[in-house]
Design an enzyme around this catalytic site. Structure first.
Site, PDB file in Angstrom:
ATOM      1  N   LYS A  13       0.831  -1.205   0.000  1.00 39.96           N
ATOM      2  CA  LYS A  13       0.000   0.000   0.000  1.00 39.96           C
ATOM      3  C   LYS A  13       0.868   1.259   0.000  1.00 39.96           C
ATOM      4  O   LYS A  13       0.636   2.190  -0.758  1.00 39.96           O
ATOM      5  CB  LYS A  13      -0.914   0.052   1.249  1.00 39.96           C
ATOM      6  CG  LYS A  13      -1.817  -1.140   1.418  1.00 39.96           C
ATOM      7  CD  LYS A  13      -2.724  -1.003   2.645  1.00 39.96           C
ATOM      8  CE  LYS A  13      -2.013  -0.905   3.987  1.00 39.96           C
ATOM      9  NZ  LYS A  13      -1.318  -2.138   4.409  1.00 39.96           N
ATOM     10  N   ARG A  88      -9.115   1.106   9.369  1.00 41.36           N
ATOM     11  CA  ARG A  88      -8.663  -0.250   9.673  1.00 41.36           C
ATOM     12  C   ARG A  88      -9.707  -1.040  10.437  1.00 41.36           C
ATOM     13  O   ARG A  88      -9.474  -2.209  10.745  1.00 41.36           O
ATOM     14  CB  ARG A  88      -7.403  -0.164  10.541  1.00 41.36           C
ATOM     15  CG  ARG A  88      -6.133  -0.694   9.865  1.00 41.36           C
ATOM     16  CD  ARG A  88      -5.005  -0.344  10.796  1.00 41.36           C
ATOM     17  NE  ARG A  88      -3.796  -1.045  10.612  1.00 41.36           N
ATOM     18  CZ  ARG A  88      -2.709  -0.524  10.016  1.00 41.36           C
ATOM     19  NH1 ARG A  88      -2.749   0.656   9.457  1.00 41.36           N
ATOM     20  NH2 ARG A  88      -1.602  -1.202   9.976  1.00 41.36           N
ATOM     21  N   ARG A 127      12.090  -6.386   3.716  1.00 36.30           N
ATOM     22  CA  ARG A 127      12.040  -4.963   4.088  1.00 36.30           C
ATOM     23  C   ARG A 127      13.041  -4.704   5.218  1.00 36.30           C
ATOM     24  O   ARG A 127      13.772  -3.723   5.198  1.00 36.30           O
ATOM     25  CB  ARG A 127      10.614  -4.593   4.509  1.00 36.30           C
ATOM     26  CG  ARG A 127      10.450  -3.159   4.947  1.00 36.30           C
ATOM     27  CD  ARG A 127       9.022  -2.694   4.773  1.00 36.30           C
ATOM     28  NE  ARG A 127       8.223  -2.884   5.966  1.00 36.30           N
ATOM     29  CZ  ARG A 127       6.900  -2.700   6.023  1.00 36.30           C
ATOM     30  NH1 ARG A 127       6.236  -2.368   4.956  1.00 36.30           N
ATOM     31  NH2 ARG A 127       6.246  -2.864   7.144  1.00 36.30           N
ATOM     32  N   ARG A 139      11.832  -0.722  11.855  1.00 36.69           N
ATOM     33  CA  ARG A 139      10.646  -0.405  12.653  1.00 36.69           C
ATOM     34  C   ARG A 139      10.539  -1.347  13.835  1.00 36.69           C
ATOM     35  O   ARG A 139      10.769  -2.539  13.698  1.00 36.69           O
ATOM     36  CB  ARG A 139       9.399  -0.557  11.779  1.00 36.69           C
ATOM     37  CG  ARG A 139       9.111   0.650  10.950  1.00 36.69           C
ATOM     38  CD  ARG A 139       8.004   0.402   9.974  1.00 36.69           C
ATOM     39  NE  ARG A 139       6.801  -0.171  10.578  1.00 36.69           N
ATOM     40  CZ  ARG A 139       5.636  -0.277   9.935  1.00 36.69           C
ATOM     41  NH1 ARG A 139       5.542   0.152   8.696  1.00 36.69           N
ATOM     42  NH2 ARG A 139       4.600  -0.812  10.529  1.00 36.69           N
ATOM     43  N   ARG A 150       0.017  -8.267  13.873  1.00 29.84           N
ATOM     44  CA  ARG A 150      -0.545  -7.306  12.911  1.00 29.84           C
ATOM     45  C   ARG A 150      -1.407  -8.030  11.866  1.00 29.84           C
ATOM     46  O   ARG A 150      -2.456  -7.533  11.482  1.00 29.84           O
ATOM     47  CB  ARG A 150       0.587  -6.507  12.234  1.00 29.84           C
ATOM     48  CG  ARG A 150       1.159  -5.438  13.168  1.00 29.84           C
ATOM     49  CD  ARG A 150       2.574  -5.032  12.802  1.00 29.84           C
ATOM     50  NE  ARG A 150       2.664  -4.363  11.538  1.00 29.84           N
ATOM     51  CZ  ARG A 150       3.788  -4.278  10.812  1.00 29.84           C
ATOM     52  NH1 ARG A 150       4.906  -4.827  11.252  1.00 29.84           N
ATOM     53  NH2 ARG A 150       3.800  -3.628   9.682  1.00 29.84           N
TER      54      ARG A 150
HETATM   55  P1  AMP Z   1       1.330   0.768   9.430  1.00 29.54           P
HETATM   56  O1  AMP Z   1       2.497   1.681   9.212  1.00 29.54           O
HETATM   57  O2  AMP Z   1       0.128   1.157   8.616  1.00 29.54           O
HETATM   58  O3  AMP Z   1       1.692  -0.687   9.271  1.00 29.54           O
HETATM   59  O4  AMP Z   1       0.876   0.959  10.960  1.00 29.54           O
HETATM   60  C1  AMP Z   1       1.746   0.653  12.014  1.00 29.54           C
HETATM   61  C2  AMP Z   1       0.967   0.540  13.311  1.00 29.54           C
HETATM   62  O5  AMP Z   1       0.322   1.796  13.602  1.00 29.54           O
HETATM   63  C3  AMP Z   1      -0.163  -0.471  13.301  1.00 29.54           C
HETATM   64  O6  AMP Z   1       0.276  -1.798  13.555  1.00 29.54           O
HETATM   65  C4  AMP Z   1      -1.052   0.073  14.415  1.00 29.54           C
HETATM   66  O7  AMP Z   1      -0.506  -0.204  15.695  1.00 29.54           O
HETATM   67  C5  AMP Z   1      -0.952   1.574  14.199  1.00 29.54           C
HETATM   68  N1  AMP Z   1      -1.972   2.058  13.255  1.00 29.54           N
HETATM   69  C6  AMP Z   1      -1.771   2.605  12.020  1.00 29.54           C
HETATM   70  N2  AMP Z   1      -2.918   2.940  11.438  1.00 29.54           N
HETATM   71  C7  AMP Z   1      -3.890   2.600  12.320  1.00 29.54           C
HETATM   72  C8  AMP Z   1      -5.322   2.676  12.301  1.00 29.54           C
HETATM   73  N3  AMP Z   1      -5.975   3.177  11.236  1.00 29.54           N
HETATM   74  N4  AMP Z   1      -5.992   2.232  13.382  1.00 29.54           N
HETATM   75  C9  AMP Z   1      -5.349   1.742  14.458  1.00 29.54           C
HETATM   76  N5  AMP Z   1      -4.013   1.623  14.537  1.00 29.54           N
HETATM   77  C10 AMP Z   1      -3.288   2.050  13.492  1.00 29.54           C
END
Ligand code: AMP
Length: 204
Positions: A13, A88, A127, A139, A150
């Protein structure tokens, strides 16, 4: 153009959103990036989010709804935006819908990148290896345990959004396993079609 990218962690994404940002000059709104920035700033939201994020869980709907609502009011979002990693959960999707309605904004498309989970684990390993090779910081949630969490959060709370957006007639599902350029081309075809139908509505 207002777009949502759906798909599990590692589906591509972020990569695709960045490409569209360059091409169309609209910002990528990644709630993950915004939350990581809040964590590194040491803000109140960051302090509340850090532990949940490190463990691979989801931050509360209220926090992310608020962050996105404020972000899309900024001037650089006037021409459009790409939501990456938000919504999400179904309550987040409902809150976003209300928020956009209040602001008089229409969504153009919801694009889901379908991928195979085994391949996702390999992508995350790559990654991490690429980040390490480039001398970057990995990360804190890119480790096997958090990644599994996740994925399970995705299956349980985010996957139902496909049905939600399908019901609204907005969903397009693409093969996220194809080569990155092939996925970009497929997304661009969806956006062209969307633009053509918007302009024919405008002319009728
Ligand atoms: P990402 O970079 O999109 O993989 O997000 C990393 C982490 O941020 C996720 O595993 C969640 O802990 C938190 N996070 C990001 N976006 C959301 C969302 N829309 N709702 C809840 N937690 C989020």
């Amino acid at each position: 153009m207002r777009l949502i990218f759906l798909g599990p962690p590692g589906a591509g994404k972020g990569t695709q959103a960045k490409r569209l940002t360059d091409k169309y000059g609209i910002p990528q709104l990644s709630t993950g990036d915004m939350l990581r920035a809040a964590v590194s700033d040491g803000s109140e939201i960051g302090k509340r989010a850090k532990e949940v994020m490190d463990a691979g869980g989801l931050v509360s709907d209220d926090i992310v709804n608020q962050i996105v609502s404020e972000r899309i009011e900024q001037a650089d979002c006037a021409k459009g935006f790409i939501l990456d990693g938000y919504p999400r959960t179904v309550p987040q999707a409902k809150a976003l819908g209300e928020n956009l309605r209040d602001k008089g904004i229409d969504l153009d498309a919801v694009i889901e990148l379908k991928v195979d989970e085994e391949a996702l684990v390999r992508r995350i390993e790559n990654r991490v290896a690429e980040t390490v090779a480039a001398g970057g910081t990995v990360r804190s949630d890119d480790n096997p345990e958090s990644f599994r969490k996740r994925l399970s959060e995705y299956r349980e709370k985010t996957a139902p959004l496909s049905e939600y957006y399908q019901g609204q007639g907005d969903l397009v599902v693409l093969d996220g396993m194809a080569h990155v350029d092939v996925v970009t081309a497929a997304i661009e075809r969806v956006l062209e079609k969307e633009r053509d139908s918007a302009s024919s509505v405008a002319h009728n």
